[in-house]
Design a protein around this motif. Sequence first.
Motif, mmCIF file in Angstrom:
data_model
loop_
_atom_site.group_PDB
_atom_site.id
_atom_site.type_symbol
_atom_site.label_atom_id
_atom_site.label_comp_id
_atom_site.label_asym_id
_atom_site.label_seq_id
_atom_site.Cartn_x
_atom_site.Cartn_y
_atom_site.Cartn_z
ATOM 1 N N SER A 1 0.831 -1.200 0.000
ATOM 2 C CA SER A 1 0.000 0.000 0.000
ATOM 3 C C SER A 1 0.870 1.256 0.000
ATOM 4 C CB SER A 1 -0.928 -0.001 1.217
ATOM 5 O OG SER A 1 -1.562 1.238 1.386
ATOM 6 N N VAL A 2 0.384 2.322 -0.632
ATOM 7 C CA VAL A 2 1.079 3.607 -0.574
ATOM 8 C C VAL A 2 0.917 4.241 0.813
ATOM 9 C CG1 VAL A 2 1.199 5.943 -1.522
ATOM 10 C CG2 VAL A 2 0.942 3.991 -3.058
ATOM 11 N N PRO A 3 -0.306 4.305 1.378
ATOM 12 C CA PRO A 3 -0.429 4.824 2.747
ATOM 13 C C PRO A 3 0.231 3.882 3.750
ATOM 14 C CG PRO A 3 -2.537 4.900 1.608
ATOM 15 C CD PRO A 3 -1.622 4.079 0.762
ATOM 16 N N SER A 4 1.009 4.433 4.661
ATOM 17 C CA SER A 4 1.623 3.648 5.724
ATOM 18 C C SER A 4 0.689 3.686 6.923
ATOM 19 C CB SER A 4 2.990 4.235 6.089
ATOM 20 O OG SER A 4 3.548 3.544 7.180
ATOM 21 N N ARG B 1 5.244 6.722 -0.540
ATOM 22 C CA ARG B 1 4.809 6.430 0.835
ATOM 23 C C ARG B 1 4.191 7.683 1.435
ATOM 24 N NH1 ARG B 1 8.126 2.838 5.219
ATOM 25 N NH2 ARG B 1 6.565 2.861 6.872
ATOM 26 N N VAL B 2 2.985 7.542 1.989
ATOM 27 C CA VAL B 2 2.302 8.641 2.658
ATOM 28 C C VAL B 2 1.739 8.115 3.970
ATOM 29 C CG1 VAL B 2 1.688 9.666 0.434
ATOM 30 C CG2 VAL B 2 0.035 8.203 1.601
ATOM 31 N N SER B 3 1.265 9.034 4.809
ATOM 32 C CA SER B 3 0.636 8.615 6.064
ATOM 33 C C SER B 3 -0.858 8.409 5.866
ATOM 34 C CB SER B 3 0.899 9.659 7.159
ATOM 35 O OG SER B 3 2.270 9.690 7.487
ATOM 36 N N ALA B 4 -1.585 9.494 5.662
ATOM 37 C CA ALA B 4 -3.020 9.400 5.424
ATOM 38 C C ALA B 4 -3.542 10.743 4.952
ATOM 39 C CB ALA B 4 -3.764 8.979 6.694
ATOM 40 N N PHE B 5 -4.540 10.699 4.067
ATOM 41 C CA PHE B 5 -5.242 11.916 3.668
ATOM 42 C C PHE B 5 -6.613 11.872 4.335
ATOM 43 C CE2 PHE B 5 -2.375 11.472 -0.055
ATOM 44 C CZ PHE B 5 -1.741 12.694 0.043
ATOM 45 N N ASN C 1 -6.076 18.588 3.362
ATOM 46 C CA ASN C 1 -7.261 17.764 3.652
ATOM 47 C C ASN C 1 -7.871 17.194 2.377
ATOM 48 O OD1 ASN C 1 -6.892 18.246 6.291
ATOM 49 N ND2 ASN C 1 -8.693 19.508 6.609
ATOM 50 N N VAL C 2 -7.068 16.494 1.610
ATOM 51 C CA VAL C 2 -7.527 15.925 0.354
ATOM 52 C C VAL C 2 -8.024 14.503 0.569
ATOM 53 C CG1 VAL C 2 -6.874 15.378 -2.015
ATOM 54 C CG2 VAL C 2 -5.806 17.291 -0.840
ATOM 55 N N PRO C 3 -9.268 14.194 0.205
ATOM 56 C CA PRO C 3 -9.729 12.804 0.315
ATOM 57 C C PRO C 3 -8.872 11.913 -0.572
ATOM 58 C CG PRO C 3 -11.581 14.306 -0.014
ATOM 59 C CD PRO C 3 -10.329 15.091 -0.258
ATOM 60 N N PHE C 4 -8.328 10.835 -0.001
ATOM 61 C CA PHE C 4 -7.471 9.926 -0.776
ATOM 62 C C PHE C 4 -8.341 8.892 -1.462
ATOM 63 C CE2 PHE C 4 -3.340 8.547 -1.816
ATOM 64 C CZ PHE C 4 -3.348 7.168 -1.869
ATOM 65 N N ARG C 5 -8.437 8.952 -2.769
ATOM 66 C CA ARG C 5 -9.321 8.039 -3.491
ATOM 67 C C ARG C 5 -8.556 6.798 -3.918
ATOM 68 N NH1 ARG C 5 -10.592 13.144 -4.818
ATOM 69 N NH2 ARG C 5 -12.741 13.808 -4.603
ATOM 70 N N LYS D 1 0.478 9.374 -7.689
ATOM 71 C CA LYS D 1 -0.165 9.690 -8.960
ATOM 72 C C LYS D 1 -0.858 8.475 -9.546
ATOM 73 C CE LYS D 1 0.734 11.790 -13.482
ATOM 74 N NZ LYS D 1 1.772 12.400 -14.361
ATOM 75 N N GLN D 2 -0.244 7.313 -9.463
ATOM 76 C CA GLN D 2 -0.843 6.092 -10.002
ATOM 77 C C GLN D 2 -2.082 5.686 -9.220
ATOM 78 O OE1 GLN D 2 2.877 3.867 -9.661
ATOM 79 N NE2 GLN D 2 2.854 3.518 -11.882
ATOM 80 N N VAL D 3 -2.062 5.912 -7.919
ATOM 81 C CA VAL D 3 -3.220 5.562 -7.090
ATOM 82 C C VAL D 3 -4.384 6.514 -7.347
ATOM 83 C CG1 VAL D 3 -4.080 5.348 -4.734
ATOM 84 C CG2 VAL D 3 -1.797 4.514 -5.314
ATOM 85 N N LEU D 4 -4.109 7.818 -7.450
ATOM 86 C CA LEU D 4 -5.168 8.804 -7.657
ATOM 87 C C LEU D 4 -5.791 8.697 -9.031
ATOM 88 C CD1 LEU D 4 -3.623 11.996 -5.992
ATOM 89 C CD2 LEU D 4 -5.376 10.487 -5.076
ATOM 90 N N GLY D 5 -5.008 8.309 -10.042
ATOM 91 C CA GLY D 5 -5.556 8.178 -11.388
ATOM 92 C C GLY D 5 -5.555 9.490 -12.149
ATOM 93 N N LYS D 6 -6.149 9.473 -13.330
ATOM 94 C CA LYS D 6 -6.100 10.628 -14.225
ATOM 95 C C LYS D 6 -6.923 11.804 -13.722
ATOM 96 C CE LYS D 6 -5.255 7.861 -18.389
ATOM 97 N NZ LYS D 6 -5.752 7.494 -19.743
ATOM 98 N N ASP D 7 -8.032 11.528 -13.053
ATOM 99 C CA ASP D 7 -8.937 12.602 -12.629
ATOM 100 C C ASP D 7 -8.676 13.044 -11.200
ATOM 101 O OD1 ASP D 7 -10.216 12.462 -15.111
ATOM 102 O OD2 ASP D 7 -11.562 10.880 -14.416
ATOM 103 N N TRP D 8 -7.415 13.009 -10.788
ATOM 104 C CA TRP D 8 -7.111 13.282 -9.384
ATOM 105 C C TRP D 8 -7.382 14.727 -8.992
ATOM 106 C CZ3 TRP D 8 -3.336 16.884 -8.169
ATOM 107 C CH2 TRP D 8 -2.489 17.274 -9.198
ATOM 108 N N GLU D 9 -7.442 15.662 -9.938
ATOM 109 C CA GLU D 9 -7.682 17.060 -9.584
ATOM 110 C C GLU D 9 -9.159 17.362 -9.375
ATOM 111 O OE1 GLU D 9 -4.729 20.165 -11.182
ATOM 112 O OE2 GLU D 9 -5.033 18.782 -12.858
#
Length: 348
Positions: free
Chosen positions: A234-237, A316-320, A344-348, A269-277
């Motif tokens: 997982s990317v989030p730790s 590697r990130v903690s949490a959004f 405070n970005v929701p992590f999709r 970037k790979q986890v968020l996908g193309k429509d991450w903005e």
Amino acid sequence: MKQTITRDAIILTRSDSMERTISKRKRPSWAHPRPLYEACSKEVTAVIHARERIDLLISDGMIVIRRERSFDLFFVEKPMLRGAELQKLRLYSAPAGGGLATAALCDSGFFEAVGGLDMWPAAIDAYMHNFRGGSVYLGDLTRKHTDYVPSADVCWLSPSCVRYSSIGVMDGGVTEGHGPHYARLVLASGASVVMIEQVPQYYKSTSYAQLKKLLHPFFPYVHEKVIDAYALGSVPSRTRGYAVFFREETDFEWPLLPNLPEHRRMNVKQVLGKDWEVGDWHPIEGMTMEGLLKKSGNNNFKAEKNHTLVSLESKRVSAFPYSYGKVQVTSSYLKQSGERLLANVPFR
């Protein structure tokens, strides 16, 4: 809708008949029609009184309103094993949240969701959208009657972690000491296995000790382990503690953790996908984050070990967090091109 009065309930059903119906009225011109309930009916006052707690049972085309049921502290019954006609294990989740754990188990192909509970309306809406079968309960688990607990083979529990989470207190807060209520729901379900997930600190708490003690006479075989989601790819730790309770002695082993090389790991970037903005992004101007970014030196906020400021290339990130208002070093904030940062970005 058609209204029917019974000895202990008011039943509202969808009906095309105009006999004994509830009329509609409108709020101001901009609002949708809303039902006008027969508040002056003598039959209704004989069933439910003002300021009396009620249970609302909602199904397709029907609403049942009745007095809230009281319950015994424990409901013990012989477990009802899944029938031969069922091909999957029945899963009951409490609290269910948005159904992420439920989805992970159902995606394995071995489980089917039969119900869950939560006190957050948004979580229940998400759960109902993804799992159409079974039943859900919106409200305080300490008031849920065992009659509303479906039969299950496995119970998934994610007890409150407000006192033990490093992220902070959730909006509205949830009280501790729910061990007896989780225990009675598990026993009412007739489950043979209980799985618990929570932050590692929870397993050192009095709340967990009480729950474990209450379940022990019925679930004497317990396996506990702490796992970091990052170790699983997982990317989030997210380090979490897990416990599995069995009624009968079982040949159980925790899965081996993969040793992923750096080049095989996904980035943000790979986890968020193309429509991450697309979404509810919050600029930092005027926020606490703006002042923290201007701090100089090797402060705790900018320490790499916290993974607080991350980019699209970070692996590697903690949490959004979605529902936390405070700025925490244990949360992650995505930094766009340049120095613009969105908090405070929701992590999709």
